[in-house]
Structure formats: C-alpha cells, structure tokens
Design a protein around this motif. Structure first.
Motif, PDB file in Angstrom:
ATOM      1  N   VAL A 182      28.497  35.328  51.203  1.00  0.00           N
ATOM      2  CA  VAL A 182      28.543  36.859  51.079  1.00  0.00           C
ATOM      3  C   VAL A 182      29.157  37.501  52.184  1.00  0.00           C
ATOM      4  N   THR A 183      30.257  38.217  52.175  1.00  0.00           N
ATOM      5  CA  THR A 183      30.984  38.680  53.221  1.00  0.00           C
ATOM      6  C   THR A 183      31.276  40.166  52.970  1.00  0.00           C
ATOM      7  N   THR A 184      31.284  41.042  54.031  1.00  0.00           N
ATOM      8  CA  THR A 184      31.386  42.186  54.064  1.00  0.00           C
ATOM      9  C   THR A 184      32.850  42.569  54.944  1.00  0.00           C
ATOM     10  N   ASP A 185      33.651  43.282  54.641  1.00  0.00           N
ATOM     11  CA  ASP A 185      35.049  43.687  55.460  1.00  0.00           C
ATOM     12  C   ASP A 185      35.163  45.216  55.108  1.00  0.00           C
ATOM     13  N   THR A 186      35.978  45.580  55.937  1.00  0.00           N
ATOM     14  CA  THR A 186      36.686  46.851  55.788  1.00  0.00           C
ATOM     15  C   THR A 186      38.009  46.823  55.229  1.00  0.00           C
ATOM     16  N   GLU A 187      38.398  47.315  54.284  1.00  0.00           N
ATOM     17  CA  GLU A 187      39.634  47.535  53.520  1.00  0.00           C
ATOM     18  C   GLU A 187      40.283  48.832  53.337  1.00  0.00           C
ATOM     19  N   GLU A 188      41.339  48.726  52.722  1.00  0.00           N
ATOM     20  CA  GLU A 188      41.948  50.115  52.424  1.00  0.00           C
ATOM     21  C   GLU A 188      42.290  49.893  50.715  1.00  0.00           C
ATOM     22  N   LEU A 189      41.873  50.921  50.006  1.00  0.00           N
ATOM     23  CA  LEU A 189      41.964  50.891  48.729  1.00  0.00           C
ATOM     24  C   LEU A 189      43.424  51.813  48.274  1.00  0.00           C
ATOM     25  N   LEU A 190      43.910  50.903  47.522  1.00  0.00           N
ATOM     26  CA  LEU A 190      45.339  51.761  46.908  1.00  0.00           C
ATOM     27  C   LEU A 190      44.850  52.257  45.346  1.00  0.00           C
ATOM     28  N   LEU A 191      45.347  53.311  45.104  1.00  0.00           N
ATOM     29  CA  LEU A 191      45.102  53.890  43.796  1.00  0.00           C
ATOM     30  C   LEU A 191      46.723  54.007  43.345  1.00  0.00           C
ATOM     31  N   ILE A 192      46.806  53.203  42.243  1.00  0.00           N
ATOM     32  CA  ILE A 192      48.193  53.005  41.888  1.00  0.00           C
ATOM     33  C   ILE A 192      48.612  53.800  40.416  1.00  0.00           C
ATOM     34  N   LYS A 193      49.396  54.585  40.286  1.00  0.00           N
ATOM     35  CA  LYS A 193      49.648  55.496  39.009  1.00  0.00           C
ATOM     36  C   LYS A 193      50.936  54.676  38.527  1.00  0.00           C
ATOM     37  N   THR A 194      50.629  54.275  37.287  1.00  0.00           N
ATOM     38  CA  THR A 194      51.795  53.448  36.581  1.00  0.00           C
ATOM     39  C   THR A 194      51.560  53.719  35.061  1.00  0.00           C
ATOM     40  N   THR A 195      52.431  52.907  34.326  1.00  0.00           N
ATOM     41  CA  THR A 195      52.364  52.828  33.018  1.00  0.00           C
ATOM     42  C   THR A 195      52.179  51.411  32.259  1.00  0.00           C
ATOM     43  N   VAL A 196      51.798  51.241  31.186  1.00  0.00           N
ATOM     44  CA  VAL A 196      51.380  50.129  30.581  1.00  0.00           C
ATOM     45  C   VAL A 196      52.776  49.144  30.512  1.00  0.00           C
ATOM     46  N   GLU A 197      53.961  49.845  30.513  1.00  0.00           N
ATOM     47  CA  GLU A 197      55.332  49.141  30.107  1.00  0.00           C
ATOM     48  C   GLU A 197      55.566  48.639  31.558  1.00  0.00           C
ATOM     49  N   ARG A 198      55.183  49.055  32.726  1.00  0.00           N
ATOM     50  CA  ARG A 198      55.506  48.805  33.869  1.00  0.00           C
ATOM     51  C   ARG A 198      54.546  47.820  34.734  1.00  0.00           C
ATOM     52  N   PHE A 199      53.383  47.835  34.045  1.00  0.00           N
ATOM     53  CA  PHE A 199      52.239  46.914  34.480  1.00  0.00           C
ATOM     54  C   PHE A 199      52.584  45.508  34.982  1.00  0.00           C
ATOM     55  N   GLU A 200      53.090  44.875  33.885  1.00  0.00           N
ATOM     56  CA  GLU A 200      53.267  43.161  34.268  1.00  0.00           C
ATOM     57  C   GLU A 200      54.236  43.298  35.309  1.00  0.00           C
ATOM     58  N   ALA A 201      55.094  43.876  35.423  1.00  0.00           N
ATOM     59  CA  ALA A 201      56.284  43.864  36.422  1.00  0.00           C
ATOM     60  C   ALA A 201      55.538  44.237  37.860  1.00  0.00           C
ATOM     61  N   LEU A 202      54.632  45.267  37.861  1.00  0.00           N
ATOM     62  CA  LEU A 202      54.021  45.741  39.000  1.00  0.00           C
ATOM     63  C   LEU A 202      52.901  44.588  39.410  1.00  0.00           C
ATOM     64  N   LYS A 203      52.268  43.897  38.663  1.00  0.00           N
ATOM     65  CA  LYS A 203      51.156  42.869  38.857  1.00  0.00           C
ATOM     66  C   LYS A 203      52.053  41.680  39.557  1.00  0.00           C
ATOM     67  N   GLU A 204      53.108  41.482  38.979  1.00  0.00           N
ATOM     68  CA  GLU A 204      53.754  40.067  39.691  1.00  0.00           C
ATOM     69  C   GLU A 204      54.312  40.551  41.043  1.00  0.00           C
ATOM     70  N   ARG A 205      54.853  41.959  41.352  1.00  0.00           N
ATOM     71  CA  ARG A 205      55.153  42.116  42.645  1.00  0.00           C
ATOM     72  C   ARG A 205      53.954  42.200  43.550  1.00  0.00           C
ATOM     73  N   VAL A 206      52.813  42.719  43.122  1.00  0.00           N
ATOM     74  CA  VAL A 206      51.511  42.720  43.947  1.00  0.00           C
ATOM     75  C   VAL A 206      51.287  41.407  44.176  1.00  0.00           C
ATOM     76  N   LEU A 207      51.320  40.384  43.530  1.00  0.00           N
ATOM     77  CA  LEU A 207      50.966  38.863  43.591  1.00  0.00           C
ATOM     78  C   LEU A 207      51.903  38.295  44.488  1.00  0.00           C
ATOM     79  N   ALA A 208      53.158  38.751  44.519  1.00  0.00           N
ATOM     80  CA  ALA A 208      54.215  38.354  45.502  1.00  0.00           C
ATOM     81  C   ALA A 208      53.850  38.756  46.930  1.00  0.00           C
ATOM     82  N   LEU A 209      53.668  40.018  47.038  1.00  0.00           N
ATOM     83  CA  LEU A 209      53.264  40.617  48.318  1.00  0.00           C
ATOM     84  C   LEU A 209      52.267  40.437  49.090  1.00  0.00           C
ATOM     85  N   HIS A 210      51.309  40.387  48.199  1.00  0.00           N
ATOM     86  CA  HIS A 210      49.687  40.631  48.827  1.00  0.00           C
ATOM     87  C   HIS A 210      49.304  39.588  49.653  1.00  0.00           C
ATOM     88  N   PRO A 211      48.801  39.789  50.832  1.00  0.00           N
ATOM     89  CA  PRO A 211      48.153  38.668  51.620  1.00  0.00           C
ATOM     90  C   PRO A 211      47.103  38.090  51.232  1.00  0.00           C
TER      91      PRO A 211
END
Length: 109
Positions: free
Chosen positions: A52-81
């Motif tokens: 069990v871990t507790t961390d301080t993070e930053e939350l992103l609230l991302i506004k997009t559409t269903v048609e852009r979600f898959e590409a957005l997901k792939e980009r998040v997975l590619a860039l996220h640490p």
C-alpha cells in the motif's frame, strides 16, 4: 458508446507537474484532446505490487470524444512515465451545449 461524437471526460494521474504538462501539451497540440485541466497535489493511496503506497500526483482532466479516444490512449501509453498509467473515460451525459460542440470540433484542426 457507439456515437463517435460523444464527449468523454478522461482522468489520468501523473507523478509530477513536468510529466503532466508534457502529456497535456502533446494531447492538445496533436488534436487528441480539446482541453486538459491539471489539478496539482492530489494524494493517491493504492496497492501496487503487494504494497500500500501513498503518493502526491497531478490529475489531468482530459476532454475528448469517443472517435479520438483510441488514438489518445495510445499516445498516453507511449508518453506516460508509469508502468501502468491510469486512464479512465467517462461519457458526458449533459453539459453546456456550446462547450460540448467545441470539444467535438476542437480536434478537427
């Protein structure tokens, strides 16, 4: 969710402000999101690899559409640490019509 124009609100946590800013800028500049809000200093408690871990993070609230979600997901997975980044999409049931229309068209260039 079959309507590709459905607006989504996506939640994504980042370990720090630099990674959050980098991800937010990439998603908006690549027209994968209309807008990304950054909420600093949230406290997350979770179980990871048996601990069990507790961390301080930053939350992103991302506004997009269903048609852009898959590409957005792939980009998040590619860039996220993170090894396993949080990315949760919730359909927007209601809202200010003019704003929702802007979200729908903001990714078109």
């Amino acid at each position: 969710m079959s309507d590709p124009k459905t607006v989504l609100l996506c939640y994504c946590t980042c370990p720090n402000a630099d990674s959050a800013q980098h991800l937010a800028h990439a998603l908006v500049s690549e027209s994968l999101a209309a807008c990304v809000n950054r909420i600093p200093a949230i406290h997350s408690t979770y179980r990871w690899k048996g601990e069990v871990t507790t961390d301080t993070e930053e939350l992103l609230l991302i506004k997009t559409t269903v048609e852009r979600f898959e590409a957005l997901k792939e980009r998040v997975l590619a860039l996220h640490p993170y090894e396993l980044p949080e990315l949760i999409a919730v359909p927007v049931a209601c809202g200010h019509t003019a704003y929702l229309d802007w979200v729908r068209t903001a990714g078109e260039g």
